[in-house]
Design a protein around this motif. Sequence first.
Motif, short mmCIF file in Angstrom:
data_model
loop_
_atom_site.label_atom_id
_atom_site.label_comp_id
_atom_site.label_asym_id
_atom_site.label_seq_id
_atom_site.Cartn_x
_atom_site.Cartn_y
_atom_site.Cartn_z
N PHE A 1 35.17 34.85 56.27
CA PHE A 1 34.46 36.21 55.81
C PHE A 1 35.73 37.13 55.40
N GLY A 2 36.51 37.22 56.32
CA GLY A 2 37.66 38.26 56.14
C GLY A 2 38.58 37.99 54.89
N THR A 3 38.95 36.66 54.78
CA THR A 3 39.65 36.35 53.59
C THR A 3 38.97 36.56 52.33
N THR A 4 37.49 36.25 52.16
CA THR A 4 36.79 36.58 50.87
C THR A 4 36.92 38.03 50.80
N ALA A 5 36.76 38.82 51.80
CA ALA A 5 36.71 40.31 51.47
C ALA A 5 38.09 40.75 50.91
N GLY A 6 38.98 40.04 51.55
CA GLY A 6 40.41 40.45 51.01
C GLY A 6 40.75 39.87 49.62
N ILE A 7 40.23 38.81 49.39
CA ILE A 7 40.45 38.29 47.76
C ILE A 7 39.69 39.41 47.22
N GLY A 8 38.55 39.88 47.55
CA GLY A 8 37.82 40.78 46.63
C GLY A 8 38.44 42.11 46.51
N ILE A 9 39.08 42.72 47.57
CA ILE A 9 39.91 43.94 47.34
C ILE A 9 41.06 43.55 46.58
N THR A 10 41.73 42.30 46.47
CA THR A 10 43.11 42.19 46.22
C THR A 10 42.78 42.08 44.45
N LEU A 11 41.73 41.15 44.16
CA LEU A 11 41.66 40.72 42.70
C LEU A 11 40.45 41.44 42.00
N GLY A 12 39.92 42.49 42.61
CA GLY A 12 38.91 43.27 41.91
C GLY A 12 39.59 43.99 40.59
N PRO A 13 40.63 44.69 40.96
CA PRO A 13 41.06 45.35 39.86
C PRO A 13 41.47 44.34 38.61
N THR A 14 42.25 43.20 39.11
CA THR A 14 42.70 42.54 38.26
C THR A 14 41.51 41.72 37.26
N ILE A 15 40.31 41.14 37.99
CA ILE A 15 39.05 40.80 37.34
C ILE A 15 38.61 41.90 36.45
N SER A 16 38.44 43.06 36.83
CA SER A 16 37.75 44.18 36.09
C SER A 16 38.78 44.51 34.81
N GLY A 17 40.26 44.17 35.01
CA GLY A 17 41.12 44.61 33.97
C GLY A 17 41.08 43.56 33.00
N PHE A 18 40.77 42.31 33.11
CA PHE A 18 40.78 41.32 32.08
C PHE A 18 39.04 41.49 31.50
N ILE A 19 38.12 41.77 32.14
CA ILE A 19 36.83 42.04 31.51
C ILE A 19 36.95 43.25 30.67
N LEU A 20 37.63 44.32 30.78
CA LEU A 20 37.71 45.23 30.03
C LEU A 20 38.64 45.15 28.81
N ASP A 21 39.76 44.24 28.83
CA ASP A 21 40.55 44.00 27.70
C ASP A 21 39.61 43.14 26.62
N PHE A 22 38.99 42.32 27.41
CA PHE A 22 38.14 41.14 26.26
C PHE A 22 37.02 41.52 26.17
N ILE A 23 35.97 42.47 26.93
CA ILE A 23 34.81 42.71 26.37
C ILE A 23 34.32 44.46 26.60
N ASN A 24 33.79 44.83 27.62
CA ASN A 24 33.60 46.18 27.77
C ASN A 24 33.52 46.57 29.26
N TRP A 25 33.42 47.93 29.76
CA TRP A 25 33.10 48.25 31.21
C TRP A 25 31.82 47.57 31.68
N ARG A 26 30.83 47.51 30.57
CA ARG A 26 29.32 47.09 31.08
C ARG A 26 29.26 45.79 31.58
N ALA A 27 30.40 44.90 30.92
CA ALA A 27 30.11 43.60 31.30
C ALA A 27 31.06 43.30 33.02
N ILE A 28 31.58 44.25 33.45
CA ILE A 28 32.00 44.31 34.75
C ILE A 28 30.51 44.22 35.45
N PHE A 29 29.61 45.14 35.38
CA PHE A 29 28.61 45.09 36.19
C PHE A 29 27.49 44.08 35.99
N ALA A 30 27.64 43.40 34.57
CA ALA A 30 26.82 42.02 34.33
C ALA A 30 27.48 40.83 35.23
#
Length: 513
Positions: free
Chosen positions: A140-169
Motif C-alpha cells: 500500500f505504502g509503496t504503491t502510494a509512493g510510486i504514484g507520487i513519484t511517477l505522477g508528474p512523469t506519466i502526465s508529462g509523457f501524456i501531455l507531450d504525445f496527446i493532451n491534458w484531457r488524456a490524463i483524466f481519460a
Amino acid sequence: MSQNQTQSSGMLLFAILLAVFVVPSSISGTAIALPSISADMDASLSTLQWVVNAFNLMFACFTLFWGTLADSYGRKKAFLLGAGIYTAASVASMLAPNALFLDVARAFAGIGGAAIFSCGSAILIAQFEGSKRTQAFAFFGTTAGIGITLGPTISGFILDFINWRAIFAVHAVVLTMVLLLATAIPKDAVSSKKFSFDTAGTVLFIASLMLFMLTLVQGAQWGWTNAKTLLLLATSIVFAIGFYLYELRIDNPMLNFDLLKNRTFVGLILIPVVASVIFVTLLTYYPSYLTGVMQLTPSKAGLMMISLTLPVLFCPILAGKIVSRGISARLVLFISLVSFIAGGIILAVTSQPGSELWSLAIPLLLIGIGMGLSAGLVDGVALSSVDPSQAGMAAGLLNTLRLGSEALAVALYASLLTSYLTDSLPSLFAQFHPSASQMSDWVSAIASGNLATPLKDITDSNLLTAIINQYHDAFIYVLNILNVATVALCFYIAWLLLNKHRAEQGISANENS
C-alpha cells in the motif's frame, strides 16, 4: 489457505493498489498540466489553482466521512461507491468545457479519492492478518509512493504525445478496471442495527475543515490579517467547537473521541504529520531551490529529486520484510523518525550556493528513507491498535490528519518564505528605485522561484548573486523552523509510544506475579 483463497486475496490486493496508485499520481501529476489547461481554456490564475486545490480540499474533508460510512454501511459498498464517483469525475474532467466545470469535477474526484484511501485501508485490515497484513500495507505504502513519484512523469509523457484531457481519460480507464476487479472483494458483515448516520456531525466537520482549508488557500492571496481571512478562520473554529460538543452528545458519532484516548494510536497517526512537515514541503518546494539557488536546469533538478523520492519506492517493502522477520514495527518507525531529524538538520548545514550536489543528496536520501520506512507500515500498525469495528473511522481520521497536515505544512512553508523575502528584498532593490507595483512583481516572482526576473529590468552583474543569497537565507530560515517542528513532534511521539509501552509492560509484570 487454499489456492482459490490465495488468488482471491491477490486479486483483492491488486484492485485496491491499482486504485491507490491513481490518487497520489493524480495529486502530483495534475499540476504539470496546469499551463496546458490555462492555454486551452484561457483560465485565470486563481481559477486554475483550484484544479489542484479542489481535489485536495475535498480529499481532506471527506476521508473521515468515508471511514465512518464504511464501518456502518459496509467497506466494499463504500469503496465501490467512492471508486465510481472518482471514475465519473475523471470522465467529467476529460470533457470539461471550461475551468469552472473542471474545478467542480476535480472536487468530486477528491471525494472519491478519499473513499479509496479510507475504505481501502479498512478492507485490508479486515481481510489480512499478521505478516500478510504487514506485507499488504507495505505494498500500500509503496504503491502510494510510486504514484507520487511517477505522477508528474506519466502526465508529462501524456501531455507531450496527446493532451491534458488524456490524463483524466487514463484515470477513468484505470478506475474502470478497478471496478471490474473489485468483485474479488468479499462482502463484509455490518451491524444488524438499523443504519443511523451522523448527518449533523458530518456537516459540521466538513464545514469546519473546508473553511479552515479555504483560510490556508485564500489567506496567501488576501493577506493573513485581512478581515475576510480572519472571518473564515473564526467561522471554522466555531464549526469545530460545534462539532466537538455535538459529537459528545450523540450515540452514533462520526468521530468517537475515545479513539484519541488511545495514546498508541495518537502517537502513530502523528508520524504522517512529521512526514508532511519535512518531506512533503521539500517535495513541493525544493525543486525551486535547486533551479534558483543552485542554478540547475529543470531536468537536472528533477534527477536530483530522485534522492528524495527513490526511497519511497523500496523502503516500504523493506520495512515490511524486516517486521515480518520479527523486528519490532515500533523500532522501525523510531528509525524513520531519526532519519527525518538527521536529514533535515544535515540539509540545513550542507546547503550553500555552489554546494556539491552529492552533499545535498545525502540528507535528501535520509528524509526519503524516513518517509519510505513509515509509509504503509504506520497505517497497518495504527489501525491494528484500535477495535476492528472502528477501523474505518480510524483510517478516515488517519488520512484526514495526513492530508490536512500536508496542506497546512505546504501553506506554512510558502507563507514563511514569502514573508521573509517581502521583508528582506526591498532593501536590496531600493538602490534601483522601482515603483511599488514593480517591487511587488519582483518579490512575487522570486518567491515563486523565478530569481532572474528583476534582471529583465536591471543590468547589474552582481544582482543575481545577491538575490540567490537572499533566497538561500530565506530557505534556511524556513528549513530551520521546519526542523524545530520535526524534532518537537518526534519527541512527543516517542513520549506517547514509550510511556504506553512501559505501562503495558508494568501491567504484564503484575499479571505474571
